[in-house]
Design a protein around this motif. Structure first.
Motif, PDB file in Angstrom:
ATOM      1  N   PHE A  79      -9.920  32.992  56.676  1.00  0.00           N
ATOM      2  CA  PHE A  79      -9.276  32.325  55.402  1.00  0.00           C
ATOM      3  C   PHE A  79      -8.095  31.511  55.668  1.00  0.00           C
ATOM      4  CE2 PHE A  79     -10.752  36.069  52.324  1.00  0.00           C
ATOM      5  CZ  PHE A  79     -11.874  35.858  52.645  1.00  0.00           C
ATOM      6  N   THR A 107     -11.698  46.708  38.844  1.00  0.00           N
ATOM      7  CA  THR A 107     -10.329  47.120  39.389  1.00  0.00           C
ATOM      8  C   THR A 107     -10.233  48.172  40.514  1.00  0.00           C
ATOM      9  OG1 THR A 107     -10.356  49.060  37.796  1.00  0.00           O
ATOM     10  CG2 THR A 107      -9.197  46.844  36.972  1.00  0.00           C
ATOM     11  N   ALA A 141      -8.251  36.498  47.730  1.00  0.00           N
ATOM     12  CA  ALA A 141      -7.995  35.385  47.938  1.00  0.00           C
ATOM     13  C   ALA A 141      -9.149  34.398  47.556  1.00  0.00           C
ATOM     14  CB  ALA A 141      -7.793  35.076  49.481  1.00  0.00           C
ATOM     15  N   PHE A 168     -12.795  46.868  53.477  1.00  0.00           N
ATOM     16  CA  PHE A 168     -12.559  48.081  53.988  1.00  0.00           C
ATOM     17  C   PHE A 168     -12.840  47.979  55.690  1.00  0.00           C
ATOM     18  CE2 PHE A 168     -14.522  49.002  49.830  1.00  0.00           C
ATOM     19  CZ  PHE A 168     -13.486  49.295  49.224  1.00  0.00           C
ATOM     20  N   HIS A 197     -15.699  31.605  58.072  1.00  0.00           N
ATOM     21  CA  HIS A 197     -14.595  31.781  59.193  1.00  0.00           C
ATOM     22  C   HIS A 197     -13.311  32.447  58.507  1.00  0.00           C
ATOM     23  CE1 HIS A 197     -16.129  29.079  62.576  1.00  0.00           C
ATOM     24  NE2 HIS A 197     -17.006  29.854  61.843  1.00  0.00           N
ATOM     25  N   SER A 209      -9.018  39.862  42.332  1.00  0.00           N
ATOM     26  CA  SER A 209      -7.225  39.541  42.703  1.00  0.00           C
ATOM     27  C   SER A 209      -7.318  39.176  44.073  1.00  0.00           C
ATOM     28  CB  SER A 209      -6.766  40.797  42.271  1.00  0.00           C
ATOM     29  OG  SER A 209      -7.244  41.649  43.601  1.00  0.00           O
ATOM     30  N   LEU A 236     -15.013  50.423  43.714  1.00  0.00           N
ATOM     31  CA  LEU A 236     -16.201  49.836  44.489  1.00  0.00           C
ATOM     32  C   LEU A 236     -16.807  51.018  45.361  1.00  0.00           C
ATOM     33  CD1 LEU A 236     -17.929  47.786  45.921  1.00  0.00           C
ATOM     34  CD2 LEU A 236     -15.916  46.884  47.156  1.00  0.00           C
ATOM     35  N   LEU A 237     -15.841  52.029  45.760  1.00  0.00           N
ATOM     36  CA  LEU A 237     -16.186  52.993  46.334  1.00  0.00           C
ATOM     37  C   LEU A 237     -16.670  54.209  45.685  1.00  0.00           C
ATOM     38  CD1 LEU A 237     -13.550  53.018  49.242  1.00  0.00           C
ATOM     39  CD2 LEU A 237     -16.005  52.445  49.262  1.00  0.00           C
ATOM     40  N   PHE A 242     -22.805  38.272  48.873  1.00  0.00           N
ATOM     41  CA  PHE A 242     -21.983  39.009  49.929  1.00  0.00           C
ATOM     42  C   PHE A 242     -20.842  38.023  50.672  1.00  0.00           C
ATOM     43  CE2 PHE A 242     -21.581  41.566  53.943  1.00  0.00           C
ATOM     44  CZ  PHE A 242     -20.282  42.225  53.501  1.00  0.00           C
ATOM     45  N   LEU A 243     -19.576  38.305  50.413  1.00  0.00           N
ATOM     46  CA  LEU A 243     -18.807  37.671  51.045  1.00  0.00           C
ATOM     47  C   LEU A 243     -18.422  38.142  52.423  1.00  0.00           C
ATOM     48  CD1 LEU A 243     -16.665  35.591  51.533  1.00  0.00           C
ATOM     49  CD2 LEU A 243     -15.046  36.838  49.894  1.00  0.00           C
TER      50      LEU A 243
HETATM   51  N1  LIG Z   1      -9.441  37.743  55.293  1.00  0.00           N
HETATM   52  C1  LIG Z   1     -10.375  36.714  56.006  1.00  0.00           C
HETATM   53  O1  LIG Z   1      -9.702  35.983  56.597  1.00  0.00           O
HETATM   54  C2  LIG Z   1     -11.732  36.890  55.908  1.00  0.00           C
HETATM   55  C3  LIG Z   1     -12.634  35.941  56.432  1.00  0.00           C
HETATM   56  C4  LIG Z   1     -13.956  35.996  56.175  1.00  0.00           C
HETATM   57  C5  LIG Z   1     -14.519  36.783  55.429  1.00  0.00           C
HETATM   58  N2  LIG Z   1     -13.580  37.781  54.821  1.00  0.00           N
HETATM   59  C6  LIG Z   1     -14.588  38.775  54.047  1.00  0.00           C
HETATM   60  O2  LIG Z   1     -14.232  38.876  52.631  1.00  0.00           O
HETATM   61  C7  LIG Z   1     -14.102  39.975  52.074  1.00  0.00           C
HETATM   62  C8  LIG Z   1     -12.673  40.335  51.226  1.00  0.00           C
HETATM   63  O3  LIG Z   1     -11.819  40.193  52.431  1.00  0.00           O
HETATM   64  P1  LIG Z   1     -10.163  40.625  52.382  1.00  0.00           P
HETATM   65  O4  LIG Z   1     -10.197  42.160  52.308  1.00  0.00           O
HETATM   66  O5  LIG Z   1      -9.477  39.999  53.460  1.00  0.00           O
HETATM   67  O6  LIG Z   1      -9.968  39.867  51.120  1.00  0.00           O
HETATM   68  P2  LIG Z   1      -8.552  40.010  50.074  1.00  0.00           P
HETATM   69  O7  LIG Z   1      -8.517  38.723  49.586  1.00  0.00           O
HETATM   70  O8  LIG Z   1      -7.484  40.988  50.597  1.00  0.00           O
HETATM   71  O9  LIG Z   1      -9.352  40.758  48.802  1.00  0.00           O
HETATM   72  C9  LIG Z   1      -9.689  41.957  48.668  1.00  0.00           C
HETATM   73  C10 LIG Z   1      -9.990  42.491  47.337  1.00  0.00           C
HETATM   74  O10 LIG Z   1     -10.883  43.700  46.967  1.00  0.00           O
HETATM   75  C11 LIG Z   1     -10.120  44.457  46.226  1.00  0.00           C
HETATM   76  N3  LIG Z   1     -10.333  45.760  46.666  1.00  0.00           N
HETATM   77  C12 LIG Z   1      -9.726  46.685  47.450  1.00  0.00           C
HETATM   78  N4  LIG Z   1      -9.869  47.944  47.719  1.00  0.00           N
HETATM   79  C13 LIG Z   1     -10.834  47.758  46.703  1.00  0.00           C
HETATM   80  C14 LIG Z   1     -11.668  49.279  46.188  1.00  0.00           C
HETATM   81  N5  LIG Z   1     -11.424  50.259  46.435  1.00  0.00           N
HETATM   82  N6  LIG Z   1     -12.427  48.842  44.931  1.00  0.00           N
HETATM   83  C15 LIG Z   1     -12.408  47.585  44.286  1.00  0.00           C
HETATM   84  N7  LIG Z   1     -11.732  46.752  44.960  1.00  0.00           N
HETATM   85  C16 LIG Z   1     -10.913  46.532  45.695  1.00  0.00           C
HETATM   86  C17 LIG Z   1      -8.825  43.934  46.139  1.00  0.00           C
HETATM   87  O11 LIG Z   1      -8.423  44.294  45.054  1.00  0.00           O
HETATM   88  P3  LIG Z   1      -6.629  44.684  44.897  1.00  0.00           P
HETATM   89  O12 LIG Z   1      -5.852  43.552  44.933  1.00  0.00           O
HETATM   90  O13 LIG Z   1      -6.563  45.416  43.448  1.00  0.00           O
HETATM   91  O14 LIG Z   1      -6.381  45.667  45.885  1.00  0.00           O
HETATM   92  C18 LIG Z   1      -8.871  42.522  46.233  1.00  0.00           C
HETATM   93  O15 LIG Z   1      -9.012  41.920  45.294  1.00  0.00           O
HETATM   94  C19 LIG Z   1     -14.559  40.923  53.129  1.00  0.00           C
HETATM   95  O16 LIG Z   1     -15.708  41.260  53.007  1.00  0.00           O
HETATM   96  C20 LIG Z   1     -14.243  40.221  54.463  1.00  0.00           C
HETATM   97  O17 LIG Z   1     -15.059  40.507  55.376  1.00  0.00           O
HETATM   98  C21 LIG Z   1     -12.313  37.877  55.041  1.00  0.00           C
END
Ligand SMILES: NC(=O)c1ccc[n+]([C@@H]2O[C@H](COP(=O)([O-])OP(=O)(O)OC[C@H]3O[C@@H](n4cnc5c(N)ncnc54)[C@H](OP(=O)(O)O)[C@@H]3O)[C@@H](O)[C@H]2O)c1
Length: 264
Positions: free
Chosen positions: A120, A40, A20, A66, A118, A18, A44-45, A88-89
């Protein structure tokens, strides 16, 4: 990658489907005929839930959403036992636990690819202020950042998930240019059709606001130091998106045009 259906290919488990990037990975895999499985929230944890979800999957897209690496040893252990390929993202953002997860993957021996993205392009942290018609308040308006479009990250992820030849790679993914944060806000305003402007706030004010959202002090300071450094030295661009997908990385202006409705 071809567009032929590959129904005999084992499914791909998309963690963060779900999110980005994850949502585009799921859509792009499905469009290629690859079966997609999702996880869902919370699973993951929970090693037992994760283990059940990965059964029979050929590859996994892993994100670590996290603030710490707590639980990563167990999760990576499950993936290393159960699947043949992990993508791995990751990121290179200071104070994030991604480096720790990368190290765990390397030690586990599971074939894997690291996507160091970088920031998003999805600049939704500014959406409320722009919708309200006020200035966007923040620190480091003159910082030149190089946001990468989530659809481009997803396109690279899909290749690494379904093609051979990416195991062991560390791909740095960026957009094509480094507009300042203030310029990015102006680009959103232009896309929306109503001027949007940046209003600089002192570092200490930004620090207090970021801390109030629950971010760890090291992550807050790391992010602010990072922005300060990017004022004198804007983030450089890589050609990885173009090299791997065959199309140029999308610009932030294009992202803003495509997502203007989110800011109206
Ligand atoms: N944000 C940035 O700009 C950015 C840039 C570079 C790299 N990254 C990397 O991208 C990855 C995700 O980043 P983000 O958190 O920013 O992305 P995000 O778009 O907020 O997506 C996070 C995803 O993780 C899921 N999630 C949250 N808690 C979870 C759990 N306990 N078990 C399973 N799934 C879970 C969420 O599901 P729900 O919708 O159900 O909560 C959602 O689908 C990370 O590894 C981060 O380091 C992010």
């Amino acid at each position: 990658m071809t567009n032929k259906r590959v129904d005999d290919t084992p499914p791909v488990l998309v963690i963060g489907a779900s999110g980005a990037v994850g949502r585009h990975v799921g859509l792009q895999l499905a469009a290629s005929g690859v079966r997609v499985r999702t996880l869902t929230q919370r699973e993951l944890l929970d090693p037992a839930s994760l283990e059940a979800a990965v059964q029979g999957a050929g590859a996994v897209l892993l994100g670590w959403p996290f603030p710490t690496a707590d639980g990563a040893t167990e999760a990576v252990g499950v993936l290393a036992r159960e699947v043949g390929r992990v993508v791995f993202l990751s990121s290179s953002v200071p104070g994030r636990p991604d480096g720790g997860v990368e190290a765990l993957l390397a030690r586990s021996g599971v074939p894997h690819t690291v996507l160091r993205a970088h920031g998003f392009a999805a600049a939704l942290q500014w959406a409320e202020e722009i919708r309200a018609g006020g200035a966007v308040q923040g620190y480091g308006g003159a910082a030149g950042l190089n946001p990468v479009d989530e659809r481009d990250i997803a396109a690279v992820a899909v290749r690494a998930l379904v093609e051979n030849g990416h195991d062991g790679a560390r791909y740095v993914l960026t957009g094509p240019e480094s507009p300042t944060q203030a310029e990015q806000v102006e680009m959103i305003g232009a896309a929306v059709g109503r001027p949007a402007t940046w209003q600089e706030i002192p570092r200490e004010t930004a620090r207090r606001r970021m801390s109030a959202t629950g971010r760890l002090p090291a992550a807050v300071d790391g992010a602010l130091d990072f922005l300060h450094a990017r004022i004198a030295a804007p983030e450089p661009a890589t050609t990885t998106v173009q090299d791997l997908t065959g199309h140029p990385a999308r610009s932030f202006r294009a992202w803003a045009t495509d997502h203007a409705a989110l800011f109206r």
